[in-house]
Enzyme design. Sequence first.
Site, PDB file in Angstrom:
ATOM      1  N   ASP A 187       0.836  -1.199   0.000  1.00 35.04           N
ATOM      2  CA  ASP A 187       0.000   0.000   0.000  1.00 35.04           C
ATOM      3  C   ASP A 187       0.869   1.246   0.000  1.00 35.04           C
ATOM      4  O   ASP A 187       1.503   1.564   1.006  1.00 35.04           O
ATOM      5  CB  ASP A 187      -0.907  -0.018   1.240  1.00 35.04           C
ATOM      6  CG  ASP A 187      -1.789   1.204   1.342  1.00 35.04           C
ATOM      7  OD1 ASP A 187      -1.973   1.901   0.333  1.00 35.04           O
ATOM      8  OD2 ASP A 187      -2.315   1.464   2.443  1.00 35.04           O
ATOM      9  N   ASP A 394      -1.922   5.999  -4.878  1.00 34.10           N
ATOM     10  CA  ASP A 394      -2.282   5.118  -3.771  1.00 34.10           C
ATOM     11  C   ASP A 394      -2.735   3.747  -4.280  1.00 34.10           C
ATOM     12  O   ASP A 394      -3.854   3.588  -4.763  1.00 34.10           O
ATOM     13  CB  ASP A 394      -3.395   5.767  -2.937  1.00 34.10           C
ATOM     14  CG  ASP A 394      -3.783   4.922  -1.737  1.00 34.10           C
ATOM     15  OD1 ASP A 394      -3.031   4.000  -1.397  1.00 34.10           O
ATOM     16  OD2 ASP A 394      -4.835   5.191  -1.152  1.00 34.10           O
TER      17      ASP A 394
END
Length: 519
Positions: A187, A394
């Site tokens: 992530d 992201d």
Amino acid sequence: MLARHIILFVSYTACLVQAQAQRLTLSILPDPSFNLLSGEIIVSQQLNSWGIKLGPISLGLDIDLSALGLKKREATRSRSRSRTRARLLHPITENDNKTDERREERRLLGLDLGLLNLGLNFGGSKTAQQSKSSSKALINLNLDADLSGLFSWGDADNVARGERGDTEWFTYISIGTPPQSLPILPDTGSSDLFVFGPTCSSCNLYNHTSFDPHSSSTYKNTSGNWAYYYADGSGAMGYTSSDMVSFGEDQTVVRAQMDIAIATAVAGSDFRSSMRSGVMGLGLDAMSTIKSIDEARGKTLFSRLVKSKSLSENVLGIRLTKGRQARGVVYEEGQGQYTFGGIEENYLRGGREGLAWVDVMSQNYWGITMEDISVGSNSILSQDRTTPRRAIIDTGTTLIITSDSASSMIHSNIIGSWQDPKSSLWYIPCSTSYPSTGNVFFTISGRKSGVPIEDLAWKRSNQFDGMCISGVQGGMEGFTVLGDMFIKNHYVVLSYGSEANGGRIQVGLGDRTDVLPIL
């Protein structure tokens, strides 16, 4: 049929490598929750966990800033943290309450002022302003008061989102000696490595994997308390530790001593329904919430490899390959590759010269300046003076999330699009296609990077026939989140800089050779 994702990790290392570096293939387990949850539930969880309040659309024109949901959203965060603490049996002291109140006041002020689209990233104290990170602020003001935590691009206690959707890329890493394998999600929107612990009764260990520190000879308990609270009321708590993190088929290629958070309790349905047993943050070090004995070593795996001079280049190449899909139905999940220390030039149109570079302006996220959003040739931001001209990369967010105004203008160019007044979610016809509707573009570093309009028909609605949940949603007023919907259409390079560019932290974006040109 359940599909598989593939993430390849390549790491060219020196002091952290125990064998000659090679390209490693890590198999990905399919997640049954994709088939169990409707798109409405998945996108609601994702928006909620960003702190975006769903519900009836309000058309109030009160000039009070709270009418735009900022104060309401902050109050929701505060209440959800309190509820989560109670669920996790975490005692609250009077000092805790006072600290939270001060923190809430600072963040509330920051959000309210941010609404004015000042485009400011205050460097904070004079000491902070002399650092490399603050020198990259859009505007630095010489302030004696330390406001570095006020005008950042995100809150450290609300940086992990629901990482769920039709295309989720996760893989296995191993922790400890001998190595214990765990499924985790890489992530770029968070900076902590978090895994389930063996005593976590709320982690649903009957269908999840936990890390047992007592079985590792290299484990160290750093005795720090750790807690993570999400805006949707979920959360996790535990303790901080340190151990060897490794990946590779024989677990001998990469071994790095890393700070780890081990959960003793979790709350919220998001953890129960996913097969993931942890998240590996790849954001900037400043966003990490784990206290480290040696802060200079690097907080994330990427940062650690860079600071130990273990990579031939201080870059992380990201290639997420979209799955086979049509009209909101994914028939086969995609694959992908994360390359530590290198760039897959064969997947870049024009090779390295095809990359457009832009400086990172955030102290927390891989945050960059965004000049415009457009649908076909119709500019959105030229008509919108309130949406901030900034975005973050992201991999932990499936969709693209932007401001309410920009989202409304984007969908005004899509025939048949509709916003549900009850949930505020955007829908578009599953039959939406090019060229009858223009593709969506994000202009970054002077280049228009597109997303095919067909991709925006993300997943068929369980509630409205012929409609698909849109891959672009609103509610994010601070910056635009360029999630997997954007990333899977481009080659993305995260760079900690080099001597050639003066050590500037940058993001590189390029068109892919395996993706049809987006016109």
